[in-house]
Scaffold this active site. Structure first.
Site, PDB file in Angstrom:
ATOM      1  N   TYR A  80      27.908   4.993 -34.641  1.00  0.00           N
ATOM      2  CA  TYR A  80      27.465   6.031 -33.704  1.00  0.00           C
ATOM      3  C   TYR A  80      28.444   6.130 -32.535  1.00  0.00           C
ATOM      4  O   TYR A  80      28.807   7.222 -32.112  1.00  0.00           O
ATOM      5  CB  TYR A  80      26.067   5.665 -33.191  1.00  0.00           C
ATOM      6  CG  TYR A  80      25.398   6.758 -32.398  1.00  0.00           C
ATOM      7  CD1 TYR A  80      24.557   7.673 -33.019  1.00  0.00           C
ATOM      8  CD2 TYR A  80      25.600   6.878 -31.020  1.00  0.00           C
ATOM      9  CE1 TYR A  80      23.934   8.678 -32.303  1.00  0.00           C
ATOM     10  CE2 TYR A  80      24.984   7.877 -30.294  1.00  0.00           C
ATOM     11  CZ  TYR A  80      24.146   8.786 -30.931  1.00  0.00           C
ATOM     12  OH  TYR A  80      23.528   9.767 -30.220  1.00  0.00           O
ATOM     13  N   PHE A 132      36.191  37.665 -31.157  1.00  0.00           N
ATOM     14  CA  PHE A 132      35.670  37.202 -32.437  1.00  0.00           C
ATOM     15  C   PHE A 132      34.148  37.216 -32.324  1.00  0.00           C
ATOM     16  O   PHE A 132      33.603  37.034 -31.238  1.00  0.00           O
ATOM     17  CB  PHE A 132      36.197  35.805 -32.814  1.00  0.00           C
ATOM     18  CG  PHE A 132      35.694  35.392 -34.168  1.00  0.00           C
ATOM     19  CD1 PHE A 132      36.146  36.029 -35.313  1.00  0.00           C
ATOM     20  CD2 PHE A 132      34.713  34.413 -34.302  1.00  0.00           C
ATOM     21  CE1 PHE A 132      35.633  35.710 -36.564  1.00  0.00           C
ATOM     22  CE2 PHE A 132      34.201  34.088 -35.552  1.00  0.00           C
ATOM     23  CZ  PHE A 132      34.665  34.736 -36.689  1.00  0.00           C
ATOM     24  N   THR A 133      33.450  37.447 -33.442  1.00  0.00           N
ATOM     25  CA  THR A 133      31.996  37.673 -33.417  1.00  0.00           C
ATOM     26  C   THR A 133      31.231  36.583 -32.650  1.00  0.00           C
ATOM     27  O   THR A 133      30.486  36.884 -31.713  1.00  0.00           O
ATOM     28  CB  THR A 133      31.446  37.756 -34.855  1.00  0.00           C
ATOM     29  OG1 THR A 133      31.915  36.614 -35.582  1.00  0.00           O
ATOM     30  CG2 THR A 133      31.899  39.016 -35.556  1.00  0.00           C
ATOM     31  N   ASP A 223      42.083  30.013 -28.629  1.00  0.00           N
ATOM     32  CA  ASP A 223      41.287  29.774 -29.833  1.00  0.00           C
ATOM     33  C   ASP A 223      42.298  29.482 -30.935  1.00  0.00           C
ATOM     34  O   ASP A 223      43.003  30.380 -31.414  1.00  0.00           O
ATOM     35  CB  ASP A 223      40.433  31.001 -30.179  1.00  0.00           C
ATOM     36  CG  ASP A 223      39.573  30.772 -31.433  1.00  0.00           C
ATOM     37  OD1 ASP A 223      39.919  29.892 -32.240  1.00  0.00           O
ATOM     38  OD2 ASP A 223      38.569  31.489 -31.602  1.00  0.00           O
ATOM     39  N   LYS A 266      38.667  25.586 -40.429  1.00  0.00           N
ATOM     40  CA  LYS A 266      39.873  26.349 -40.754  1.00  0.00           C
ATOM     41  C   LYS A 266      41.096  25.464 -40.487  1.00  0.00           C
ATOM     42  O   LYS A 266      41.788  25.063 -41.407  1.00  0.00           O
ATOM     43  CB  LYS A 266      39.939  27.620 -39.906  1.00  0.00           C
ATOM     44  CG  LYS A 266      38.883  28.644 -40.319  1.00  0.00           C
ATOM     45  CD  LYS A 266      39.008  29.925 -39.523  1.00  0.00           C
ATOM     46  CE  LYS A 266      37.931  30.912 -39.874  1.00  0.00           C
ATOM     47  NZ  LYS A 266      38.347  31.937 -40.831  1.00  0.00           N
ATOM     48  N   ARG A 389      34.152  43.598 -42.334  1.00  0.00           N
ATOM     49  CA  ARG A 389      34.570  43.391 -40.942  1.00  0.00           C
ATOM     50  C   ARG A 389      34.739  44.774 -40.324  1.00  0.00           C
ATOM     51  O   ARG A 389      35.814  45.333 -40.266  1.00  0.00           O
ATOM     52  CB  ARG A 389      35.879  42.599 -40.863  1.00  0.00           C
ATOM     53  CG  ARG A 389      35.781  41.173 -41.336  1.00  0.00           C
ATOM     54  CD  ARG A 389      35.254  40.156 -40.347  1.00  0.00           C
ATOM     55  NE  ARG A 389      33.825  40.070 -40.155  1.00  0.00           N
ATOM     56  CZ  ARG A 389      33.204  38.989 -39.679  1.00  0.00           C
ATOM     57  NH1 ARG A 389      33.889  37.904 -39.385  1.00  0.00           N
ATOM     58  NH2 ARG A 389      31.917  38.976 -39.481  1.00  0.00           N
ATOM     59  N   PHE A 455      25.238  40.775 -39.263  1.00  0.00           N
ATOM     60  CA  PHE A 455      25.947  40.766 -40.545  1.00  0.00           C
ATOM     61  C   PHE A 455      25.646  39.523 -41.377  1.00  0.00           C
ATOM     62  O   PHE A 455      25.792  39.531 -42.588  1.00  0.00           O
ATOM     63  CB  PHE A 455      27.462  40.894 -40.333  1.00  0.00           C
ATOM     64  CG  PHE A 455      28.049  39.777 -39.513  1.00  0.00           C
ATOM     65  CD1 PHE A 455      28.083  39.861 -38.134  1.00  0.00           C
ATOM     66  CD2 PHE A 455      28.543  38.635 -40.113  1.00  0.00           C
ATOM     67  CE1 PHE A 455      28.616  38.823 -37.372  1.00  0.00           C
ATOM     68  CE2 PHE A 455      29.080  37.600 -39.370  1.00  0.00           C
ATOM     69  CZ  PHE A 455      29.103  37.696 -37.990  1.00  0.00           C
TER      70      PHE A 455
HETATM   71  N1  F0G Z   1      37.192  31.502 -33.807  1.00  0.00           N
HETATM   72  C1  F0G Z   1      37.778  32.123 -34.853  1.00  0.00           C
HETATM   73  C2  F0G Z   1      39.063  32.844 -34.651  1.00  0.00           C
HETATM   74  C3  F0G Z   1      37.171  32.084 -36.115  1.00  0.00           C
HETATM   75  O1  F0G Z   1      37.756  32.700 -37.131  1.00  0.00           O
HETATM   76  C4  F0G Z   1      35.958  31.385 -36.276  1.00  0.00           C
HETATM   77  C5  F0G Z   1      35.268  31.360 -37.556  1.00  0.00           C
HETATM   78  C6  F0G Z   1      35.392  30.754 -35.159  1.00  0.00           C
HETATM   79  C7  F0G Z   1      36.043  30.825 -33.951  1.00  0.00           C
HETATM   80  C8  F0G Z   1      34.094  29.996 -35.267  1.00  0.00           C
HETATM   81  O2  F0G Z   1      34.303  28.807 -35.948  1.00  0.00           O
HETATM   82  O3  F0G Z   1      32.887  29.011 -38.023  1.00  0.00           O
HETATM   83  O4  F0G Z   1      33.701  26.775 -37.216  1.00  0.00           O
HETATM   84  O5  F0G Z   1      31.955  28.002 -35.985  1.00  0.00           O
HETATM   85  N2  F0G Z   1      35.516  32.145 -38.489  1.00  0.00           N
HETATM   86  C9  F0G Z   1      34.867  32.123 -39.798  1.00  0.00           C
HETATM   87  C10 F0G Z   1      35.408  33.242 -40.645  1.00  0.00           C
HETATM   88  C11 F0G Z   1      33.399  32.084 -39.763  1.00  0.00           C
HETATM   89  O6  F0G Z   1      34.928  33.386 -41.769  1.00  0.00           O
HETATM   90  O7  F0G Z   1      36.317  33.979 -40.241  1.00  0.00           O
HETATM   91  P1  F0G Z   1      33.137  28.125 -36.841  1.00  0.00           P
END
Ligand code: F0G
Length: 481
Positions: A80, A132-133, A223, A266, A389, A455
């Protein structure tokens, strides 16, 4: 790589790895695909993998691990607090990014939550090259807004601009003058800008952004989730960086920002995420939130096995021979589709191949979600799962009106080290058939629409029986081959 040139003058993308473990795929018949897309409410997120042939939804958490990553997972030190595994990951981040503090988090959006809670106060604005979303959702939840200041070229789907992810420095300066630096929570640069087609920024542009931030005492946050492809493009396309190693470019980027965060799903081909900074004040402020939302400071919601895999995966990202693999496959796919006259985002970016749905199905109005409809149609004729998208990925405004997206894209992500050139060729062939029969595709309408990030879980219906008519035509053409 010279060796990827054929003596015929052509160029093929070469994998610098070989598969040692494989997973069987299934390609269910068109009739089942029609049922499956209806069961999924025409939302590719809700399809079940047993119904999917090529899963090009995302590269998040589905990149193939290397033998070295798998081996590292065996020596993970499970505890832990104070695990040796955490120390290894922390030192890898320190060394690669040149930042002394590392905070673990369970994935990228968790880092966004910590950042937004710490820095975004009601009424404040975050300036970015593009949103980003999940990033936007966290900023808005904390009472802030987003101001996107990309260069004009960013929103042109076809272009030969090498760095469409750049920020417009004149607009940035003008915006700060107009709003006042005290109202700007931070400036956010996204590497490999996701929603405009995986497009990179240049080192020169990042340097310009930092100078402006310094002149006004504003924080600059990176990011770095899609940093790998951005690094590759800087080395390929930015003259002054051609003789630098990927490691050197990484350090130059990191030296320009006050804080970086990443999705380990990623960057690093594992799962998890993290925040890195040299600033003691930021570290202290954000550290408080990790045990609250993520877990103790030496795991942050990740399993130790994931942390071991991430440490090795981050090192492997710096491999000069491996880093070009996904961009080369994407470039191949984009170029072949372009030759067939199919509208795709150019220049080829990272992350995946992006089809311009606005042009592909120009008879479907944005209110009927052309990119969502195209993603569903592609699934019906191929079993390929892509991702919408466009407007469907936007949220309605406070009055409930649709916010039409700048771009209507279908993203076909290429997870690293997973799919082969024959898979890519199959995708090209089915997209080409669909393009010839694009008039058969119709629009979609929401039947169940969540308020936040609709989405992911929203369900839709087709506005006519177009899916069945499309499936029928496809089946009869297939039988005639
Ligand atoms: N920032 C970027 C540029 C991303 O592409 C993503 C995730 C995140 C933040 C969030 O990271 O998923 O680890 O919480 N992109 C994924 C995609 C979901 O399919 O493009 P996460």
């Amino acid at each position: 790589m010279k060796e990827s040139k054929l003596f015929s003058g052509r160029r093929i993308p070469l994998e610098m790895h070989k598969p040692k473990i494989v997973q069987k795929l299934s390609l269910v018949p068109t009739s089942r695909r029609l049922e499956a897309i209806r069961e999924a409410g025409f939302n590719s997120f809700l399809l079940k993998n047993d119904d999917v042939f090529l899963d090009l939804l995302t590269d998040s958490g589905v990149n193939a691990m290397s033998d070295r990553q798998q081996a590292a997972m065996m020596v993970a030190d499970d505890s832990y607090a104070g695990s040796r595994t955490f120390t290894r990951l922390e030192s890898t981040c320190r060394e690669l990014f040149g930042m002394k503090h590392f905070l673990p988090a369970h994935q990228g959006r968790a880092c966004e939550n910590v950042i937004a809670q710490t820095l975004v106060k009601p009424g404040m604005v975050v300036v970015t090259n593009y949103h980003f979303t999940t990033t936007k959702a966290h900023i808005v939840r904390n009472g802030g807004t987003i101001e996107e200041l990309p260069i004009a070229e960013a929103l042109k789907t076809t272009s030969d601009h090498p760095f469409k992810g750049n920020m417009d420095l004149h607009r940035l300066q003008a915006f700060i003058d107009e709003r006042g630096s005290e109202n700007i929570a931070f400036v956010r640069m996204e590497a490999g800008t996701n929603l405009i087609g995986g497009q990179p920024f240049s080192l020169e542009n990042l340097d310009g952004v930092r100078r402006i931030c310094d002149a006004h005492g504003i924080l600059l946050i990176l990011d770095a989730s899609l940093l790998a492809d951005n690094l590759h493009f800087i080395k390929q396309r930015e003259g002054q960086c051609q003789d630098l190693s990927i490691r050197q470019i990484t350090r130059k980027i990191c030296d320009l920002v006050h804080l970086l965060y990443f999705s380990g799903r990623k960057l690093g081909c594992a799962r998890g995420g993290g925040l890195c900074t040299n600033r003691d004040d930021l570290y202290q402020a954000m550290r408080e939130l990790i045990p609250l939302y993520e877990g103790f400071l030496t795991y942050g919601g990740m399993s130790v096995r994931e942390m071991e895999a991430m440490a090795v995966g981050l090192e492997e990202t710096m491999d000069e021979e491996m880093i070009n693999q996904a961009p080369e496959f994407i470039a191949y796919m984009v170029t072949e589709l372009e030759k067939l006259g199919i509208p795709v985002v150019t220049p080829p970016g990272g992350l995946g191949c992006h089809i311009n749905a606005r042009e592909f199905v120009d008879h479907i109005p944005q209110e009927e979600y052309p990119a969502g409809a195209l993603a569903a149609a592609l699934y019906i004729v191929s079993g390929i799962r892509g991702m919408e998208r466009g407007t469907l990925s936007q949220e309605r405004d406070a009055a409930g009106n649709e916010c039409l997206a700048d771009l209507e894209l279908v993203r076909l992500a290429l997870p690293r080290r997973v799919y082969t050139l024959s898979h890519v060729q199959y995708a090209i062939d089915r997209i080409a058939w669909l393009y010839q029969h694009r008039q058969l595709i119709g629009g979609l309408i929401f039947v169940d629409e969540p308020k936040t990030l609709r989405f992911f879980l929203g369900r839709l219906d087709a506005l006519s029986d177009w899916p069945e008519r499309l499936g029928k035509k496809f089946e009869s053409d297939l039988r005639a081959i």
